[in-house]
Design a protein around this motif. Structure first.
Motif, PDB file in Angstrom:
ATOM      1  N   THR A 359      14.598 -39.544 -21.061  1.00 43.41           N
ATOM      2  CA  THR A 359      15.593 -40.134 -20.163  1.00 43.41           C
ATOM      3  C   THR A 359      16.940 -39.449 -20.321  1.00 43.41           C
ATOM      4  OG1 THR A 359      14.493 -42.279 -20.212  1.00 43.41           O
ATOM      5  CG2 THR A 359      16.806 -42.256 -19.550  1.00 43.41           C
ATOM      6  N   GLU A 362      17.074 -35.779 -19.066  1.00 44.23           N
ATOM      7  CA  GLU A 362      17.246 -35.727 -17.620  1.00 44.23           C
ATOM      8  C   GLU A 362      18.711 -35.934 -17.249  1.00 44.23           C
ATOM      9  OE1 GLU A 362      16.661 -35.200 -13.697  1.00 44.23           O
ATOM     10  OE2 GLU A 362      15.241 -34.790 -15.326  1.00 44.23           O
ATOM     11  N   ARG A 365      20.567 -32.740 -17.832  1.00 41.73           N
ATOM     12  CA  ARG A 365      20.331 -31.745 -16.781  1.00 41.73           C
ATOM     13  C   ARG A 365      21.144 -32.079 -15.528  1.00 41.73           C
ATOM     14  NH1 ARG A 365      15.133 -31.732 -19.265  1.00 41.73           N
ATOM     15  NH2 ARG A 365      14.382 -33.466 -17.987  1.00 41.73           N
ATOM     16  N   GLU A 366      21.307 -33.352 -15.248  1.00 39.11           N
ATOM     17  CA  GLU A 366      22.127 -33.752 -14.098  1.00 39.11           C
ATOM     18  C   GLU A 366      23.600 -33.414 -14.330  1.00 39.11           C
ATOM     19  OE1 GLU A 366      21.418 -37.891 -13.582  1.00 39.11           O
ATOM     20  OE2 GLU A 366      19.341 -37.643 -12.920  1.00 39.11           O
TER      21      GLU A 366
END
Length: 391
Positions: A359, A362, A365-366
């Motif tokens: 989680t 991710e 990466r955003e």
């Protein structure tokens, strides 16, 4: 424009501030500017990608003592004021350049946190006295105070919220004199396939078991960046039954190996040493741990997020706030006092869970596109042009 970048010791492969200056120099050159790095000393063989960037040394060597600090500041001040440059940028916080970007924070805060990094009350007392009375330390504080108030300084830039607080609260710089430009980094674009290949290569090379959670620690000054509390936390983490491996990259010391052996964790620690392949390590690690006592910019935190690896920084890592989005620690976990070992263990154990890591990876990466050098350079270049136009 003709731009001067001022730093005391310049090694493009060195610590965070030095690598940041190297990236600034390369990007400004690529944007068409004529860039000169003014420094006291630099390695004899600069990287090939520094071609067409002039590196000018004071010729007096690295300023290790008060006399050297005085001599370098005098030389650098003369060079930036001599009319050879349209604009100058100082990252030391001690040279009255057009723009001052104190990547090392302030001397006052640095000294405070150097004391805090010591576990023994007696050692803290002795260190506090030494830092207060040593001529070099006194001179660093004095020059910093003068520079922040020098009329030749048109802009003072804070690269993190931590540095902003130092400038306002410790150095008493008015908020209106400070421009906030969050730090950024250069990292390669890494595909999922490349990440997987690097992960396999590093873990096989350092014999990291496939079921082991790999925690990465990166530092050129391991003591100040929190290696002692990290080793204590790693010992407790393993006692909780977590299968874990600790990768130590940077300036590893023999004392650290002895410490790991004394704690009974030597079999779980891998001493990577100095490397030019940091992106591979970030991609191979499951979590980056940065329980630092003092890291004004927190470059390791930014690099880890930019490459999609969750991170555990202390509040003394300048970019710790980068992992907090919408009031939640989406990119990892932030700890307070690095000596609060149980809190560090809890954070490491929390991210030992594969679902929690996924989680937060991710979320990293955003966040990654916001950490690129482009927006940072745009703002810095805007200040430089405004300063040059103002004469």
């Amino acid at each position: 424009m003709r731009i001067a970048l001022v730093i005391e010791f310049f090694d493009p492969a060195g610590g965070g501030a030095q690598r940041t200056v190297a990236e600034l120099a390369r990007h400004l050159r690529d944007r068409g500017h004529e860039v000169t790095v003014l420094c006291a000393d630099t390695p004899d063989s600069p990287p090939t990608d520094m071609e067409s960037i002039r590196i000018e040394k004071s010729g007096k060597g690295k300023p290790l003592l008060a006399w050297g600090v005085w001599r370098f500041r005098r030389w650098a001040t003369q060079r930036v004021s001599g009319g050879d440059f349209d604009v100058s940028l100082d990252v030391t916080g001690r040279v009255p350049a057009t723009i001052v970007l104190p990547l090392g924070g302030t001397t006052k805060e640095s000294q405070k946190q150097q004391v805090a990094s010591l576990a023994s009350p007696l050692a803290r007392f002795i260190k506090r006295l030494a830092l207060f009375f040593l001529p070099k330390q006194w001179l660093l504080r004095w020059y910093e105070w003068r520079t922040f108030r020098d009329r030749r300084v048109k802009h003072i830039v804070a690269a993190s919220n931590y540095i902003l607080r130092m400038l306002q609260e410790g150095a008493r710089v008015p908020r209106e004199r400070i421009t906030m430009i969050p730090a950024a980094v250069d990292v390669p674009a890494v595909s999922a396939e490349q990440r997987s290949a690097w992960r396999a290569q590093v873990r096989q090379g350092f014999k990291v078991p496939e079921d082991s959670v790999a925690y990465l620690f990166v530092a050129t000054n391991p003591h100040l960046k929190g290696i002692e509390p990290l080793m204590l936390a790693f010992k407790k983490l393993r006692e909780r039954g977590v299968s874990a491996t600790l990768l130590l990259a940077g300036a590893n010391r023999f004392d650290d190996q002895k410490r790991a052996a004394a704690l009974g964790i030597r079999d779980g620690v891998r001493f990577v040493g100095q490397t030019q392949n940091m992106p591979m390590l970030y991609c191979a690690a499951d979590v980056t741990v940065a329980p630092t006592f003092y890291d004004p910019v927190g470059r390791v935190v930014i690099e880890s997020i930019a490459l999609g690896t969750p991170v555990i920084p202390s509040v003394f890592a300048g970019s710790a706030s980068q992992i907090v989005v919408d009031g939640q620690e989406r990119g990892g976990r932030v700890i307070g006092d690095p000596w609060a070992i149980d809190f560090l263990v809890d954070a490491m154990a929390f991210l030992a869970d594969a679902d929690q890591r996924a989680t937060r990876a991710e979320a990293c990466r955003e966040k990654s596109p916001e950490l690129a050098m482009g927006p940072f350079l745009d703002e810095l270049e805007r200040l430089e042009k405004a300063s040059a136009d103002a004469g």
